[in-house]
Design an enzyme around this catalytic site. Structure first.
Site, PDB file in Angstrom:
ATOM      1  N   THR A 117       0.829  -1.229   0.000  1.00  0.00           N
ATOM      2  CA  THR A 117       0.000   0.000   0.000  1.00  0.00           C
ATOM      3  C   THR A 117       0.852   1.264   0.000  1.00  0.00           C
ATOM      4  O   THR A 117       0.337   2.356  -0.252  1.00  0.00           O
ATOM      5  CB  THR A 117      -0.880   0.038   1.262  1.00  0.00           C
ATOM      6  OG1 THR A 117       0.009   0.119   2.411  1.00  0.00           O
ATOM      7  CG2 THR A 117      -1.733  -1.213   1.402  1.00  0.00           C
TER       8      THR A 117
ATOM      9  N   ASP B  48      17.109   0.380  -1.561  1.00  0.00           N
ATOM     10  CA  ASP B  48      16.508   0.414  -0.219  1.00  0.00           C
ATOM     11  C   ASP B  48      17.561   0.877   0.785  1.00  0.00           C
ATOM     12  O   ASP B  48      18.533   0.170   1.060  1.00  0.00           O
ATOM     13  CB  ASP B  48      15.988  -0.977   0.146  1.00  0.00           C
ATOM     14  CG  ASP B  48      15.195  -0.960   1.441  1.00  0.00           C
ATOM     15  OD1 ASP B  48      14.027  -1.376   1.429  1.00  0.00           O
ATOM     16  OD2 ASP B  48      15.742  -0.508   2.483  1.00  0.00           O
TER      17      ASP B  48
ATOM     18  N   ASP C 133      18.164  -1.414   3.921  1.00  0.00           N
ATOM     19  CA  ASP C 133      18.889  -2.648   3.587  1.00  0.00           C
ATOM     20  C   ASP C 133      20.357  -2.370   3.291  1.00  0.00           C
ATOM     21  O   ASP C 133      21.243  -3.129   3.698  1.00  0.00           O
ATOM     22  CB  ASP C 133      18.244  -3.336   2.376  1.00  0.00           C
ATOM     23  CG  ASP C 133      16.946  -4.042   2.740  1.00  0.00           C
ATOM     24  OD1 ASP C 133      16.717  -4.277   3.941  1.00  0.00           O
ATOM     25  OD2 ASP C 133      16.169  -4.351   1.828  1.00  0.00           O
TER      26      ASP C 133
HETATM   27  C1  PRP Z   1      12.268   3.938   3.865  1.00  0.00           C
HETATM   28  C2  PRP Z   1      12.930   5.262   4.153  1.00  0.00           C
HETATM   29  C3  PRP Z   1      11.758   6.127   4.567  1.00  0.00           C
HETATM   30  C4  PRP Z   1      10.647   5.588   3.707  1.00  0.00           C
HETATM   31  C5  PRP Z   1      10.427   6.540   2.553  1.00  0.00           C
HETATM   32  O1  PRP Z   1      12.013   3.246   5.026  1.00  0.00           O
HETATM   33  O2  PRP Z   1      13.953   5.184   5.096  1.00  0.00           O
HETATM   34  O3  PRP Z   1      11.444   6.030   5.936  1.00  0.00           O
HETATM   35  O4  PRP Z   1      11.074   4.313   3.187  1.00  0.00           O
HETATM   36  O5  PRP Z   1       9.333   6.163   1.792  1.00  0.00           O
HETATM   37  P1  PRP Z   1       8.020   7.065   1.702  1.00  0.00           P
HETATM   38  O6  PRP Z   1       8.474   8.487   1.507  1.00  0.00           O
HETATM   39  O7  PRP Z   1       7.311   6.520   0.506  1.00  0.00           O
HETATM   40  O8  PRP Z   1       7.216   6.899   2.945  1.00  0.00           O
HETATM   41  P2  PRP Z   1      11.357   1.768   5.044  1.00  0.00           P
HETATM   42  O9  PRP Z   1       9.873   1.903   5.212  1.00  0.00           O
HETATM   43  O10 PRP Z   1      11.839   1.000   3.868  1.00  0.00           O
HETATM   44  O11 PRP Z   1      11.880   1.165   6.407  1.00  0.00           O
HETATM   45  P3  PRP Z   1      13.375   0.767   6.880  1.00  0.00           P
HETATM   46  O12 PRP Z   1      14.118   2.067   7.094  1.00  0.00           O
HETATM   47  O13 PRP Z   1      13.121   0.042   8.144  1.00  0.00           O
HETATM   48  O14 PRP Z   1      14.010  -0.092   5.815  1.00  0.00           O
HETATM   49  N1  URA Z   2      12.659   3.774   0.599  1.00  0.00           N
HETATM   50  C1  URA Z   2      13.908   3.466   0.206  1.00  0.00           C
HETATM   51  O1  URA Z   2      14.715   2.971   1.007  1.00  0.00           O
HETATM   52  N2  URA Z   2      14.253   3.683  -1.079  1.00  0.00           N
HETATM   53  C2  URA Z   2      13.397   4.229  -1.967  1.00  0.00           C
HETATM   54  O2  URA Z   2      13.793   4.430  -3.139  1.00  0.00           O
HETATM   55  C3  URA Z   2      12.114   4.549  -1.541  1.00  0.00           C
HETATM   56  C4  URA Z   2      11.755   4.328  -0.254  1.00  0.00           C
END
Ligand code: PRP
Ligand code: URA
Length: 214
Positions: free
Chosen positions: A113, A205, A208
């Site tokens: 989502t 990511d 990751d």
């Molecule tokens: C990533 C990133 C942001 C988010 C951005 O975190 O660090 O928090 O995605 O995406 P958005 O602007 O569409 O909300 P993620 O949810 O992948 O979590 P993580 O840091 O635990 O990997």
């Molecule tokens: N979160 C990430 O870590 N990378 C992207 O490109 C978008 C959201």
């Protein structure tokens, strides 16, 4: 070194060393160790640029020779990394602002989502009187940043700055619409989001790549 972009809520850091480090982050062959080191170096520059606007109070300091004038930061600084990936930016900010307090916002984007799900929130007191810097390397759809800022405002934060490594035009617009008072400092503005909500060209990511969980 910094430049107002065509988005009025975005300050883009333009520096040769930052451009070199963003390239290291984008490179899919960059190791976890090198990735973390580049995030820290860019965070150093972001900390310098963001703190340019901080207010000072005068103080006295005794050198080995005499009493002279010095300065202290007027307001406490609070760093709020968004878990997980925002943690990678903490060290670079603490190197410049070692007495900053820390809060944490736990948010994970649902990959289907693209909505952020909250799982943790802990902040220092007196956010209303502090310079609050939200740390998250990625502003993609903007859902996570907007939700994090909602939480901070509910806890009375007023002076909020968002420090970021890569932003998408879509995320910058969403934040401007929902939180026009929050200025974003970023080291790059990328082209667009793909259908899975990833930033293009991006770096993949960020969580990751920071933690080696690929
Ligand atoms: C990533 C990133 C942001 C988010 C951005 O975190 O660090 O928090 O995605 O995406 P958005 O602007 O569409 O909300 P993620 O949810 O992948 O979590 P993580 O840091 O635990 O990997
Ligand atoms: N979160 C990430 O870590 N990378 C992207 O490109 C978008 C959201």
């Amino acid at each position: 070194m910094k430049k107002k972009s065509t988005h009025q809520n975005l300050v883009l850091i333009q520096h040769p060393l930052v451009k070199r480090d963003i390239t290291i982050l984008r490179d899919k062959n960059t190791s976890t160790e090198m990735f973390r080191a580049a995030v820290t170096r860019i965070s150093n520059v972001l900390a310098v640029e963001i703190s340019t606007a901080f207010s000072l109070t005068k103080s006295k300091v005794k050198t080995p020779l005499e009493l002279t004038e010095g300065y202290k930061l007027k307001h406490e600084v609070v760093l709020i990394p968004v878990l997980r990936a925002g943690l990678g930016m903490v060290e670079g900010f603490l190197q410049l602002i070692p007495d900053a307090k820390l809060g944490h916002v736990g948010l994970e984007r649902n990959e289907a989502t693209l909505q952020p799900m909250s799982y943790y929130l802990k902040t220092p007191k007196n956010l209303g009187k502090s310079e609050v810097i939200l740390l998250d390397p990625m502003l993609a759809t903007g859902g996570s940043a907007s939700a994090a800022i909602d939480f901070l405002k509910k806890r009375k934060a007023k002076n909020i700055i968002f420090a970021c490594l890569l932003v998408s035009p879509e995320g910058v617009e969403k934040l401007f619409y929902e939180h026009p008072d929050v200025i974003i400092f970023s080291s790059a503005l990328d082209r667009q989001l793909n259908k899975n909500g990833y930033i293009l060209p991006g770096l993949g990511d960020a969580g990751d790549r920071t933690f080696g969980t690929l």
